[in-house]
Design a protein around this motif. Structure first.
Motif, PDB file in Angstrom:
ATOM      1  N   ALA A 104     -41.254 -79.593 -31.490  1.00 35.09           N
ATOM      2  CA  ALA A 104     -41.020 -79.693 -32.926  1.00 35.09           C
ATOM      3  C   ALA A 104     -41.988 -78.795 -33.693  1.00 35.09           C
ATOM      4  O   ALA A 104     -43.125 -78.580 -33.274  1.00 35.09           O
ATOM      5  N   ALA A 105     -41.526 -78.280 -34.827  1.00 35.31           N
ATOM      6  CA  ALA A 105     -42.362 -77.445 -35.690  1.00 35.31           C
ATOM      7  C   ALA A 105     -42.093 -77.828 -37.142  1.00 35.31           C
ATOM      8  O   ALA A 105     -40.934 -77.926 -37.568  1.00 35.31           O
ATOM      9  N   LEU A 106     -43.163 -78.058 -37.883  1.00 33.25           N
ATOM     10  CA  LEU A 106     -43.006 -78.436 -39.280  1.00 33.25           C
ATOM     11  C   LEU A 106     -42.282 -77.343 -40.061  1.00 33.25           C
ATOM     12  O   LEU A 106     -42.649 -76.165 -39.985  1.00 33.25           O
ATOM     13  N   THR A 107     -41.268 -77.720 -40.825  1.00 33.16           N
ATOM     14  CA  THR A 107     -40.615 -76.805 -41.755  1.00 33.16           C
ATOM     15  C   THR A 107     -41.254 -76.980 -43.132  1.00 33.16           C
ATOM     16  O   THR A 107     -41.966 -77.957 -43.397  1.00 33.16           O
ATOM     17  N   ALA A 108     -40.980 -76.034 -44.019  1.00 33.32           N
ATOM     18  CA  ALA A 108     -41.532 -76.127 -45.371  1.00 33.32           C
ATOM     19  C   ALA A 108     -41.030 -77.395 -46.064  1.00 33.32           C
ATOM     20  O   ALA A 108     -41.788 -78.092 -46.754  1.00 33.32           O
ATOM     21  N   ARG A 109     -39.740 -77.708 -45.862  1.00 30.82           N
ATOM     22  CA  ARG A 109     -39.160 -78.901 -46.491  1.00 30.82           C
ATOM     23  C   ARG A 109     -39.812 -80.172 -45.974  1.00 30.82           C
ATOM     24  O   ARG A 109     -40.171 -81.064 -46.756  1.00 30.82           O
ATOM     25  N   ARG A 110     -40.003 -80.262 -44.653  1.00 31.03           N
ATOM     26  CA  ARG A 110     -40.601 -81.468 -44.100  1.00 31.03           C
ATOM     27  C   ARG A 110     -42.072 -81.587 -44.494  1.00 31.03           C
ATOM     28  O   ARG A 110     -42.560 -82.687 -44.784  1.00 31.03           O
ATOM     29  N   ALA A 111     -42.786 -80.462 -44.508  1.00 36.09           N
ATOM     30  CA  ALA A 111     -44.192 -80.503 -44.906  1.00 36.09           C
ATOM     31  C   ALA A 111     -44.337 -81.016 -46.335  1.00 36.09           C
ATOM     32  O   ALA A 111     -45.240 -81.803 -46.636  1.00 36.09           O
ATOM     33  N   GLU A 112     -43.437 -80.587 -47.211  1.00 36.23           N
ATOM     34  CA  GLU A 112     -43.479 -81.055 -48.602  1.00 36.23           C
ATOM     35  C   GLU A 112     -43.258 -82.562 -48.673  1.00 36.23           C
ATOM     36  O   GLU A 112     -43.949 -83.277 -49.413  1.00 36.23           O
ATOM     37  N   ALA A 113     -42.313 -83.066 -47.890  1.00 36.92           N
ATOM     38  CA  ALA A 113     -42.036 -84.503 -47.891  1.00 36.92           C
ATOM     39  C   ALA A 113     -43.210 -85.294 -47.331  1.00 36.92           C
ATOM     40  O   ALA A 113     -43.548 -86.378 -47.836  1.00 36.92           O
ATOM     41  N   LEU A 114     -43.843 -84.775 -46.293  1.00 39.61           N
ATOM     42  CA  LEU A 114     -44.996 -85.463 -45.713  1.00 39.61           C
ATOM     43  C   LEU A 114     -46.195 -85.430 -46.661  1.00 39.61           C
ATOM     44  O   LEU A 114     -46.957 -86.408 -46.736  1.00 39.61           O
ATOM     45  N   ARG A 115     -46.373 -84.324 -47.372  1.00 41.13           N
ATOM     46  CA  ARG A 115     -47.457 -84.275 -48.355  1.00 41.13           C
ATOM     47  C   ARG A 115     -47.261 -85.336 -49.433  1.00 41.13           C
ATOM     48  O   ARG A 115     -48.231 -85.937 -49.924  1.00 41.13           O
ATOM     49  N   ALA A 116     -46.011 -85.583 -49.806  1.00 43.58           N
ATOM     50  CA  ALA A 116     -45.738 -86.616 -50.809  1.00 43.58           C
ATOM     51  C   ALA A 116     -46.135 -87.994 -50.288  1.00 43.58           C
ATOM     52  O   ALA A 116     -46.665 -88.831 -51.040  1.00 43.58           O
ATOM     53  N   VAL A 117     -45.893 -88.256 -49.011  1.00 42.01           N
ATOM     54  CA  VAL A 117     -46.301 -89.531 -48.420  1.00 42.01           C
ATOM     55  C   VAL A 117     -47.820 -89.636 -48.378  1.00 42.01           C
ATOM     56  O   VAL A 117     -48.408 -90.655 -48.763  1.00 42.01           O
TER      57      VAL A 117
END
Length: 445
Positions: free
Chosen positions: A238-251
């Motif tokens: 797995a590799a973090l995408t920009a979209r997923r990184a943004e969602a995780l930063r929100a958490v």
């Protein structure tokens, strides 16, 4: 009590030692439930508080887990039984696809870099009181972190990613604390946590990285730290995408007190962009990069950047123990890095081609698999033991998924670092025969 292994001891340390001895010898199997406090106290003729203290010792050592009214039981993977010992012998006729090693042909020739490090040591020997970090390695690391948009901060050099992670967790956490980790995830990390007396809180993931709702659940449940693999996640790729990184930063923004550790596992050997999680308001954070995959596992050197307090604690503890990482190794890595001895684009292209070859062959046969980046492909299977045994008979030895899982479904990890296209076709044919019509759930979670 406990059948043919009666517990003994009068003091807490004696009771704990006797239980741990039973675990080590195999007479107390993983999952065995220990007697309730008062029952064991009555059996041994001691105060219940003594038994409670013994159980606390065992919990802090990662030997048992306690679950309130459900009692205490031997951990399924106690720290003294390392996951990497779950191995299958490789017959003479078989290919080892379990090791997780890079392709030696893609590792750089160390001759010139080692010679340069030796010459530097001759010209200026490193003695006590010398700066702990090689200036050139420090400059290269700082430029790399800044290029990826990470906040400025002090940098520490340690002996690999796991060494950095261990020291970082030890700088902030105490035995009994929970750490949010990917599931399936890096087996060595999953072993390290109970060895430190910490509890893993599994976080589900897909090809884009950890799932935000699962991370939120782990943090809401009290996890005091989170370890995330940015790229080339082991074992799934797995590799973090920009979209997923943004969602995780929100958490993460809702939990500023949680320690954030980013392991950029694929640095130097993948072509996916790096998307940091730092910047979500985390008070304590570390991003670590290792030389192991790009330059060779024997170069036990990692660089890490983080907040002032965390890196200060890690560096201070390092000074009290090992003192520093050998400057011969630091200078060797710096020379390899400076000279671009293992060009990232070339290395990443080869690994991608080999990984994609297997993924494509599997997809053509209706077999879903995962492998966005890195050296490995993860294939969900209905039953690990039977699939593994059948593949060994056909000449393939992947890594059993049990080495990497906590609660996630079964699977097998195939290291594709040296797998050529023709081998990928044969492996896919064999795996299709093994799985037959049973198939498997293609999801990681």
């Amino acid at each position: 009590m406990l059948g043919d292994y009666p517990l003994k001891g009068r003091r807490a340390s004696e009771i704990a030692a006797h239980i741990e001895q039973g675990v080590s010898s195999g007479r107390l199997a993983p999952g065995t439930t220990l007697p309730p406090l008062r029952d064991l106290a009555a059996e041994l003729g001691v105060n219940p508080n003594t038994v409670a203290a013994a159980y606390r010792l065992l919990r802090d050592r990662g030997v048992i887990e306690t679950a309130g009214r459900k009692g205490s039981r031997i951990l399924p993977r106690p720290a003294l039984t390392a996951r990497d010992r779950i191995r299958v012998p490789v017959p003479a006729h078989a290919r080892d696809l379990a090791a997780g090693n890079p392709d030696p042909a893609l590792l750089p020739d160390l001759t010139q870099a080692l010679a340069a490090a030796a010459e530097a040591a001759r010209a200026e020997p490193v003695l006590y009181g010398h700066p702990k970090v090689d200036p050139e390695l420090l400059a290269l690391a700082r430029a790399s972190f800044e290029a990826d948009g990470l906040p400025g901060g002090p940098i520490v050099v340690a002996s690999g990613s796991l060494d950095t992670i261990e020291r970082t967790l030890g700088a902030h956490l105490r035995p009994g604390d929970a750490v949010a980790v990917e599931d399936p995830g890096w087996g060595s990390l999953l072993d390290l946590l109970p060895a430190m007396g910490l509890r893993p809180a599994p976080v589900r993931l897909d090809d884009e990285g950890p799932l935000p709702d699962s991370l939120a659940s782990a943090l809401g449940g009290g996890a005091r730290a989170v370890v995330v693999t940015s790229r080339a996640q082991n074992p799934t790729g797995a590799a973090l995408t920009a979209r997923r990184a943004e969602a995780l930063r929100a958490v993460l923004a809702g939990h500023p007190g949680v320690l954030l550790i980013e392991d950029d596992h694929g640095h130097g050997m993948v072509d996916q962009s790096y998307h940091p999680l730092v910047g979500a308001g985390s008070q304590h954070w570390v991003v670590v990069r290792s030389a192991a995959k790009a330059y060779g596992p024997d170069l036990r050197v990692s660089v890490a950047v983080g907040d002032q307090e965390t890196i200060g604690r890690v560096a201070g503890r390092l000074r009290l123990g090992a003192g520093w990482v050998s400057h011969l190794l630091q200078r060797t890595v710096a020379e390899l890095w400076r000279s671009d001895a293992a060009p990232v684009a070339r290395v990443a292209a080869v690994y991608r081609a080999r990984r994609d070859a297997l993924l494509g062959e599997l997809a053509a046969r209706g077999i879903a698999a995962h492998g966005e980046s890195g050296l490995n492909v993860w294939v969900p299977v209905p039953d690990e033991a039977s699939a593994l045994a059948a593949l060994v008979q056909r000449g393939w030895v992947p890594a059993p998924g049990a080495r990497f899982r906590i609660q996630s479904p079964p699977g097998l990890r195939f290291t594709t670092a040296r797998l050529e296209a023709a081998d990928a076709r044969r492996l896919a044919d064999d795996l299709a025969q093994v799985l037959g019509s049973a198939g498997a759930d293609s999801r990681l979670v």
